[in-house]
Motif scaffolding. Structure first.
Motif, PDB file in Angstrom:
ATOM      1  N   GLU A  46      80.658  69.830   5.028  1.00 13.99           N
ATOM      2  CA  GLU A  46      81.004  70.194   3.653  1.00 13.99           C
ATOM      3  C   GLU A  46      79.799  70.812   2.939  1.00 13.99           C
ATOM      4  OE1 GLU A  46      82.628  66.784   1.704  1.00 13.99           O
ATOM      5  OE2 GLU A  46      84.521  66.882   2.805  1.00 13.99           O
ATOM      6  N   ASP A  47      78.617  70.223   3.171  1.00 19.03           N
ATOM      7  CA  ASP A  47      77.407  70.776   2.569  1.00 19.03           C
ATOM      8  C   ASP A  47      77.147  72.190   3.090  1.00 19.03           C
ATOM      9  OD1 ASP A  47      76.995  68.501   1.082  1.00 19.03           O
ATOM     10  OD2 ASP A  47      75.484  67.640   2.442  1.00 19.03           O
ATOM     11  N   ASP A  48      77.305  72.373   4.419  1.00 20.99           N
ATOM     12  CA  ASP A  48      77.128  73.715   4.994  1.00 20.99           C
ATOM     13  C   ASP A  48      78.136  74.690   4.393  1.00 20.99           C
ATOM     14  OD1 ASP A  48      75.071  72.853   6.580  1.00 20.99           O
ATOM     15  OD2 ASP A  48      76.283  72.688   8.420  1.00 20.99           O
ATOM     16  N   TRP A  49      79.365  74.217   4.262  1.00 23.53           N
ATOM     17  CA  TRP A  49      80.408  75.067   3.696  1.00 23.53           C
ATOM     18  C   TRP A  49      80.090  75.442   2.252  1.00 23.53           C
ATOM     19  CZ3 TRP A  49      84.094  74.192  -0.213  1.00 23.53           C
ATOM     20  CH2 TRP A  49      85.098  75.153  -0.309  1.00 23.53           C
ATOM     21  N   LYS A  50      79.609  74.464   1.487  1.00 22.76           N
ATOM     22  CA  LYS A  50      79.231  74.731   0.093  1.00 22.76           C
ATOM     23  C   LYS A  50      78.058  75.711   0.038  1.00 22.76           C
ATOM     24  CE  LYS A  50      80.855  70.385  -1.893  1.00 22.76           C
ATOM     25  NZ  LYS A  50      80.479  69.107  -2.495  1.00 22.76           N
ATOM     26  N   ASP A  51      77.078  75.508   0.926  1.00 27.65           N
ATOM     27  CA  ASP A  51      75.940  76.433   0.976  1.00 27.65           C
ATOM     28  C   ASP A  51      76.399  77.843   1.302  1.00 27.65           C
ATOM     29  OD1 ASP A  51      74.214  74.369   0.383  1.00 27.65           O
ATOM     30  OD2 ASP A  51      73.558  74.052   2.473  1.00 27.65           O
ATOM     31  N   LYS A  52      77.279  77.947   2.308  1.00 27.68           N
ATOM     32  CA  LYS A  52      77.797  79.266   2.681  1.00 27.68           C
ATOM     33  C   LYS A  52      78.581  79.896   1.535  1.00 27.68           C
ATOM     34  CE  LYS A  52      77.969  78.540   7.651  1.00 27.68           C
ATOM     35  NZ  LYS A  52      78.810  78.401   8.833  1.00 27.68           N
ATOM     36  N   LYS A  53      79.344  79.058   0.839  1.00 24.20           N
ATOM     37  CA  LYS A  53      80.121  79.557  -0.295  1.00 24.20           C
ATOM     38  C   LYS A  53      79.194  80.054  -1.411  1.00 24.20           C
ATOM     39  CE  LYS A  53      84.014  78.402  -3.228  1.00 24.20           C
ATOM     40  NZ  LYS A  53      85.010  77.420  -3.601  1.00 24.20           N
ATOM     41  N   CYS A  58      76.629  84.495  -4.254  1.00 20.58           N
ATOM     42  CA  CYS A  58      75.436  85.253  -4.647  1.00 20.58           C
ATOM     43  C   CYS A  58      75.513  86.687  -4.133  1.00 20.58           C
ATOM     44  CB  CYS A  58      74.172  84.577  -4.128  1.00 20.58           C
ATOM     45  SG  CYS A  58      73.766  83.052  -4.990  1.00 20.58           S
ATOM     46  N   ARG A  59      75.921  86.831  -2.876  1.00 25.29           N
ATOM     47  CA  ARG A  59      76.058  88.184  -2.306  1.00 25.29           C
ATOM     48  C   ARG A  59      77.109  88.984  -3.047  1.00 25.29           C
ATOM     49  NH1 ARG A  59      76.000  86.933   4.170  1.00 25.29           N
ATOM     50  NH2 ARG A  59      73.790  86.431   4.317  1.00 25.29           N
ATOM     51  N   HIS A  60      78.213  88.315  -3.390  1.00 22.35           N
ATOM     52  CA  HIS A  60      79.282  88.993  -4.121  1.00 22.35           C
ATOM     53  C   HIS A  60      78.781  89.454  -5.497  1.00 22.35           C
ATOM     54  CE1 HIS A  60      83.404  90.072  -4.942  1.00 22.35           C
ATOM     55  NE2 HIS A  60      83.326  89.445  -6.094  1.00 22.35           N
ATOM     56  N   LEU A  61      78.062  88.589  -6.194  1.00 16.82           N
ATOM     57  CA  LEU A  61      77.502  88.966  -7.498  1.00 16.82           C
ATOM     58  C   LEU A  61      76.516  90.120  -7.355  1.00 16.82           C
ATOM     59  CD1 LEU A  61      76.924  85.499  -9.197  1.00 16.82           C
ATOM     60  CD2 LEU A  61      78.604  87.241  -9.824  1.00 16.82           C
ATOM     61  N   GLU A  62      75.690  90.061  -6.319  1.00 15.85           N
ATOM     62  CA  GLU A  62      74.721  91.125  -6.079  1.00 15.85           C
ATOM     63  C   GLU A  62      75.442  92.443  -5.783  1.00 15.85           C
ATOM     64  OE1 GLU A  62      71.300  92.244  -2.816  1.00 15.85           O
ATOM     65  OE2 GLU A  62      71.717  90.123  -3.215  1.00 15.85           O
ATOM     66  N   TRP A  63      76.497  92.373  -4.979  1.00 13.53           N
ATOM     67  CA  TRP A  63      77.276  93.570  -4.660  1.00 13.53           C
ATOM     68  C   TRP A  63      77.913  94.135  -5.925  1.00 13.53           C
ATOM     69  CZ3 TRP A  63      82.525  94.529  -5.202  1.00 13.53           C
ATOM     70  CH2 TRP A  63      82.970  95.717  -4.645  1.00 13.53           C
TER      71      TRP A  63
END
Length: 141
Positions: A46-53, A58-63
């Protein structure tokens, strides 16, 4: 224990059943400890999933930011080109007006020149006729 009922129909010796019970208990003990590991793994996943999310967000905002910058740049470029076009049209119009004004001035000068020449020719013709033929015109000296 439902597995006991399920396996009662299987013919086996008492010693075999005892071994099966021991294996069952051994399995249950390890599964209990594995449940703890499972919950830890689940939490880690779940932590990995949250980190990936979060990384994806962040990538989406940057894009989105880059896309807005790109669109703003295109808009500024369009405005600049439009301004250059307007300036160019204004210069061409100004040059055409100046050219037309110059032509009009030259035409006025030429008309004045024509009038002056015609007037001089008329004067010369009138003087020449009077001098050549003093009696014809009615002037007698």
């Amino acid at each position: 224990m439902s597995h006991v009922k399920r396996f009662q129909s299987i013919p086996m010796s008492k010693s075999m059943r005892g071994l099966c019970k021991e294996e069952d208990y051994a399995f249950l003990e390890t599964s209990g400890s594995s449940t703890e590991g499972y919950t830890e793994d689940k939490v880690a996943l779940e932590d990995d999933w949250k980190d990936k999310k979060e990384v994806w967000a962040c990538r989406h905002l940057e894009w989105e930011h880059q896309e807005k910058e790109r669109l703003r740049g295109i808009e500024e470029s369009k405005k600049e080109k439009e301004q250059q076009w307007r300036t160019h049209i204004a210069e061409v119009t100004s040059n055409q007006k100046k050219t037309l004004q110059d032509r009009l001035t030259r035409l006025h000068r030429f008309r004045e020149f024509q009038r002056r020449i015609l007037a001089e020719e008329e004067e010369m013709e009138g003087v020449a006729v009077d001098q050549l033929f003093p009696g014809i015109t009615g002037h007698q000296d």
